[in-house]
Design a protein around this motif. Sequence first.
Motif, PDB file in Angstrom:
ATOM      1  N   ARG A 156     -64.431 -58.025  13.500  1.00 27.71           N
ATOM      2  CA  ARG A 156     -63.660 -59.097  14.154  1.00 27.71           C
ATOM      3  C   ARG A 156     -62.415 -59.449  13.327  1.00 27.71           C
ATOM      4  O   ARG A 156     -61.327 -59.648  13.877  1.00 27.71           O
ATOM      5  N   PHE A 157     -62.592 -59.560  12.028  1.00 30.49           N
ATOM      6  CA  PHE A 157     -61.445 -59.794  11.158  1.00 30.49           C
ATOM      7  C   PHE A 157     -60.452 -58.631  11.267  1.00 30.49           C
ATOM      8  O   PHE A 157     -59.243 -58.832  11.318  1.00 30.49           O
ATOM      9  N   ALA A 160     -58.519 -58.698  14.652  1.00 28.42           N
ATOM     10  CA  ALA A 160     -57.547 -59.796  14.649  1.00 28.42           C
ATOM     11  C   ALA A 160     -56.364 -59.465  13.739  1.00 28.42           C
ATOM     12  O   ALA A 160     -55.200 -59.719  14.095  1.00 28.42           O
ATOM     13  N   PHE A 206     -58.541 -65.066   5.602  1.00 21.71           N
ATOM     14  CA  PHE A 206     -59.853 -64.548   6.012  1.00 21.71           C
ATOM     15  C   PHE A 206     -60.885 -64.701   4.902  1.00 21.71           C
ATOM     16  O   PHE A 206     -62.061 -64.946   5.168  1.00 21.71           O
ATOM     17  N   TRP A 287     -59.588 -64.364  15.631  1.00 22.13           N
ATOM     18  CA  TRP A 287     -60.922 -64.207  15.042  1.00 22.13           C
ATOM     19  C   TRP A 287     -61.864 -65.264  15.605  1.00 22.13           C
ATOM     20  O   TRP A 287     -63.032 -64.972  15.916  1.00 22.13           O
ATOM     21  N   LYS A 291     -65.394 -64.601  17.444  1.00 29.13           N
ATOM     22  CA  LYS A 291     -66.623 -65.155  16.851  1.00 29.13           C
ATOM     23  C   LYS A 291     -67.320 -66.094  17.818  1.00 29.13           C
ATOM     24  O   LYS A 291     -68.560 -66.123  17.895  1.00 29.13           O
TER      25      LYS A 291
END
Length: 306
Positions: A156-157, A160, A206, A287, A291
């Motif tokens: 996900r990081f 993004a 992050f 992100w 999430k």
Amino acid sequence: MNFNTKIRFDFIKHSNKFFIFSGILTLLGIISLLVFQLNYGVDFKAGTNMDITVGKTTTQAESIELLKQAGYDKVKLTVGGNNNERVSVRFDEVLPQDKVNVVKKAFTDKFGAKASFEVNVVSPDMAQELGKKAIIAIVVASAAIMLYVIIRFEWRFSLAAIIAILYDAFFVVTMFSLFHFEVNLPFIAAVLTTIGYSINDKIVIFDRIRENLRFGKYKTKEQLSEMVNASLWQTMARNIYTVAAVLIVAVSLFLFGSESIKLFALAKIFGLASGAYSSICIASPLWLILKSKEKKKVAAKPKTNP
């Protein structure tokens, strides 16, 4: 959860506005590329570049007049170097040796034996090859960054981050297309370094999000939003100082540097500004969206009795 952080502005609350604004800029860039395209320099299209050192101070008007005498009315040239002794001329065609000699003669007649010449020719095949390699370089750099973020964080990081840095690169391209600035090899170098600086900002944010995520329990989107917003403000000072330090150097190069690096510095300025914006207003909210979808799926799963 209460974060000991002063929230001066709720970035997450206004994330939809940032997405709309970024989408408009992206659409504007696509339209600009379709209508105006890019102003490719001699590095990416066939042509001849001639650097002439005349040995004494000269002016742009004087150089233009000498080129007119050689039969060239419309050429791109800059005058720079120590005491304006260096003339850089770019022709949009590959000059045969006899025409190069005509230009040399015009300057030699004016400035005598002190005039020296450096001629670089880019053939159509070479220009095409340089263009392909530039695209490959950007793709490889983006893929390597994505792999690095996946290994260090999670997908996900990574997703993004890659969307945000591609936006940064495209923003620089958009600005050069809109204002018809010349695109050359230093421009590609500026785009690649922009990707590097941009991911640095995002990694810092992050890292803080991951740390806050590890030491807290967030069951709702509202709690996640509060955590992300707090993480942004916890890293805000560091990001501002880092970007400002590099931005001062880039602006100084643009204002006081030679003509050959002005466009490189300008591309860096655009990239740094976009990188700082996308780290806060694009990457982090993206992100959060990814999430939050995971949280919804987990909450939707039926509980089984033992």
